[in-house]
Design a protein around this motif. Structure first.
Motif, PDB file in Angstrom:
ATOM      1  N   ARG A 124       0.818  -1.347   0.132  1.00 34.78           N
ATOM      2  CA  ARG A 124      -0.046   0.194  -0.310  1.00 34.78           C
ATOM      3  C   ARG A 124       0.846   1.326  -0.327  1.00 34.78           C
ATOM      4  N   GLY A 125      -0.106   2.609  -0.221  1.00 34.95           N
ATOM      5  CA  GLY A 125       1.060   3.600  -0.100  1.00 34.95           C
ATOM      6  C   GLY A 125       1.693   4.333  -1.270  1.00 34.95           C
ATOM      7  N   LYS A 126       1.217   3.930  -2.524  1.00 39.53           N
ATOM      8  CA  LYS A 126       2.578   4.054  -3.440  1.00 39.53           C
ATOM      9  C   LYS A 126       1.273   5.757  -3.431  1.00 39.53           C
ATOM     10  N   GLU A 127       0.152   5.736  -3.587  1.00 41.14           N
ATOM     11  CA  GLU A 127      -0.374   7.097  -4.063  1.00 41.14           C
ATOM     12  C   GLU A 127      -0.609   7.799  -2.499  1.00 41.14           C
ATOM     13  N   ILE A 128      -0.123   8.628  -2.215  1.00 37.75           N
ATOM     14  CA  ILE A 128      -0.158   9.097  -0.426  1.00 37.75           C
ATOM     15  C   ILE A 128       0.138  10.339  -0.851  1.00 37.75           C
ATOM     16  N   LYS A 129      -0.037  11.634   0.401  1.00 38.97           N
ATOM     17  CA  LYS A 129       0.921  12.816   0.259  1.00 38.97           C
ATOM     18  C   LYS A 129       1.795  12.228   1.048  1.00 38.97           C
ATOM     19  N   ARG A 130       2.638  12.766   0.048  1.00 39.92           N
ATOM     20  CA  ARG A 130       4.451  12.302   1.027  1.00 39.92           C
ATOM     21  C   ARG A 130       5.164  13.335   2.122  1.00 39.92           C
ATOM     22  N   VAL A 131       4.481  14.296   2.801  1.00 38.62           N
ATOM     23  CA  VAL A 131       4.983  14.699   3.474  1.00 38.62           C
ATOM     24  C   VAL A 131       3.392  15.280   4.707  1.00 38.62           C
ATOM     25  N   LEU A 132       3.648  15.257   5.663  1.00 44.65           N
ATOM     26  CA  LEU A 132       1.787  15.820   6.761  1.00 44.65           C
ATOM     27  C   LEU A 132       2.437  16.473   7.602  1.00 44.65           C
ATOM     28  N   GLN A 138       6.585  17.163  11.727  1.00 43.83           N
ATOM     29  CA  GLN A 138       6.265  17.007   9.760  1.00 43.83           C
ATOM     30  C   GLN A 138       6.903  15.254   9.459  1.00 43.83           C
ATOM     31  N   LEU A 139       6.508  14.784   8.882  1.00 45.26           N
ATOM     32  CA  LEU A 139       6.462  12.806   9.377  1.00 45.26           C
ATOM     33  C   LEU A 139       6.451  13.357   7.154  1.00 45.26           C
ATOM     34  N   ASP A 140       8.095  12.174   7.261  1.00 42.86           N
ATOM     35  CA  ASP A 140       7.962  12.350   5.213  1.00 42.86           C
ATOM     36  C   ASP A 140       8.031  11.043   4.341  1.00 42.86           C
ATOM     37  N   TYR A 144      10.617   7.490   6.155  1.00 44.23           N
ATOM     38  CA  TYR A 144      10.166   7.668   7.119  1.00 44.23           C
ATOM     39  C   TYR A 144      10.702   8.140   8.431  1.00 44.23           C
ATOM     40  N   GLN A 145      11.037   9.448   8.186  1.00 47.16           N
ATOM     41  CA  GLN A 145      11.509  10.426   9.459  1.00 47.16           C
ATOM     42  C   GLN A 145      10.583  11.622   9.857  1.00 47.16           C
ATOM     43  N   GLU A 168      -3.445  12.001   9.041  1.00 47.01           N
ATOM     44  CA  GLU A 168      -3.973  12.605   8.384  1.00 47.01           C
ATOM     45  C   GLU A 168      -5.443  12.334   9.486  1.00 47.01           C
ATOM     46  N   ASN A 169      -5.918  11.724  10.548  1.00 47.45           N
ATOM     47  CA  ASN A 169      -7.685  11.573  11.166  1.00 47.45           C
ATOM     48  C   ASN A 169      -7.090  12.248  12.127  1.00 47.45           C
ATOM     49  N   PRO A 170      -6.333  13.935  12.161  1.00 48.11           N
ATOM     50  CA  PRO A 170      -6.416  14.242  13.848  1.00 48.11           C
ATOM     51  C   PRO A 170      -8.009  14.775  14.912  1.00 48.11           C
ATOM     52  N   ASN A 171      -7.799  14.861  15.791  1.00 50.20           N
ATOM     53  CA  ASN A 171      -9.222  15.450  16.399  1.00 50.20           C
ATOM     54  C   ASN A 171      -9.935  14.382  16.409  1.00 50.20           C
ATOM     55  N   GLN A 172      -9.436  12.879  16.385  1.00 41.92           N
ATOM     56  CA  GLN A 172     -10.184  11.874  16.058  1.00 41.92           C
ATOM     57  C   GLN A 172      -9.801  11.014  17.177  1.00 41.92           C
TER      58      GLN A 172
END
Length: 228
Positions: A124-132, A138-140, A144-145, A168-172
């Protein structure tokens, strides 16, 4: 074809693993020591490693630690297969970078389920936002840092998936069964809640460098939440 490397000093266990996984259509390589496993992995990269903890000379935890310190193997799915089932043993295995564990003696159906779950997660995870980014966190997803207050920390693949799902699911408030399904890819009512707790504990040790700052909050009676 998917290749799985199984490492255990017990030939009977290796024979069982080879028969079970071969029936599932996997290409299975078997070795009886940690040193042999490291030599094998210098030239080959399997899709997954099943690793016994208790082995002479070099145990599974040492092997796992060496692999996780090599960027080439940071995302390699590693399943510990062990007769040691206490909480401390499990935590030590996960601290070394294992993604999951199965305690001997194990049910063959459970082993198959864990193997398939790990392989699905790896695909999984090929088409995701690369940096959150949330606040100063901050997650890259390419490295994986995670960067916290300008300090970069290396995560394992499972820690990365867990933190990404929180971000990806803040405040939940996310329950333990929900996290086992969404992060570990287990069916409903499957998996061990202690697996989630152990990885959250490890993740907190890496990102909560200031005792006064809690990124991942415990929601008592439910699970965990990250605040935006």
């Amino acid at each position: 074809m998917v290749t799985i490397l199984a490492v255990d000093d017990d030939p009977d266990v290796l024979g069982t693993l080879e028969r079970v996984l071969d029936r599932e259509g996997f290409d299975v390589d078997t070795l009886e020591s940690g040193a042999e496993a490291l030599d094998y992995l210098q030239d080959k990269t399997p899709d997954m490693v099943i690793l016994d903890i208790m082995m002479p000379e070099m145990d599974g935890i040492e092997v796992c630690n060496k692999l996780r310190h090599n960027p080439r193997y940071i995302a390699l799915p590693i399943l510990f297969l062990t007769a040691k089932g206490t909480t401390d043993d499990i935590v030590n295995g996960l601290n070394a970078g294992a993604d999951d564990y199965v305690v001997k003696p194990f049910e063959l159906a459970e082993l198959r389920a864990r193997v398939y779950a790990l392989l699905r997660r790896g695909a999984r995870g090929k088409e995701i936002k690369r940096v959150l980014k949330i606040g100063d966190l901050q997650l890259d997803s390419d490295t994986y840092q995670v960067t916290v207050n300008d300090q970069s920390v290396q995560l394992t693949s499972t820690e990365h998936r867990l933190l990404r799902h929180f971000m990806e699911n803040p405040n939940q408030a996310l329950s333990l069964p929900h996290l086992l399904q969404m992060v570990w890819d287990y069916p409903a009512d499957a998996g061990d809640p202690d697996l989630v707790r152990a990885h959250v504990r490890n993740l907190r040790c890496k990102i909560e460098l200031d005792d006064a700052r809690r990124y991942i909050r415990t929601v008592h009676g439910v699970g965990y939440m990250i605040k935006e």
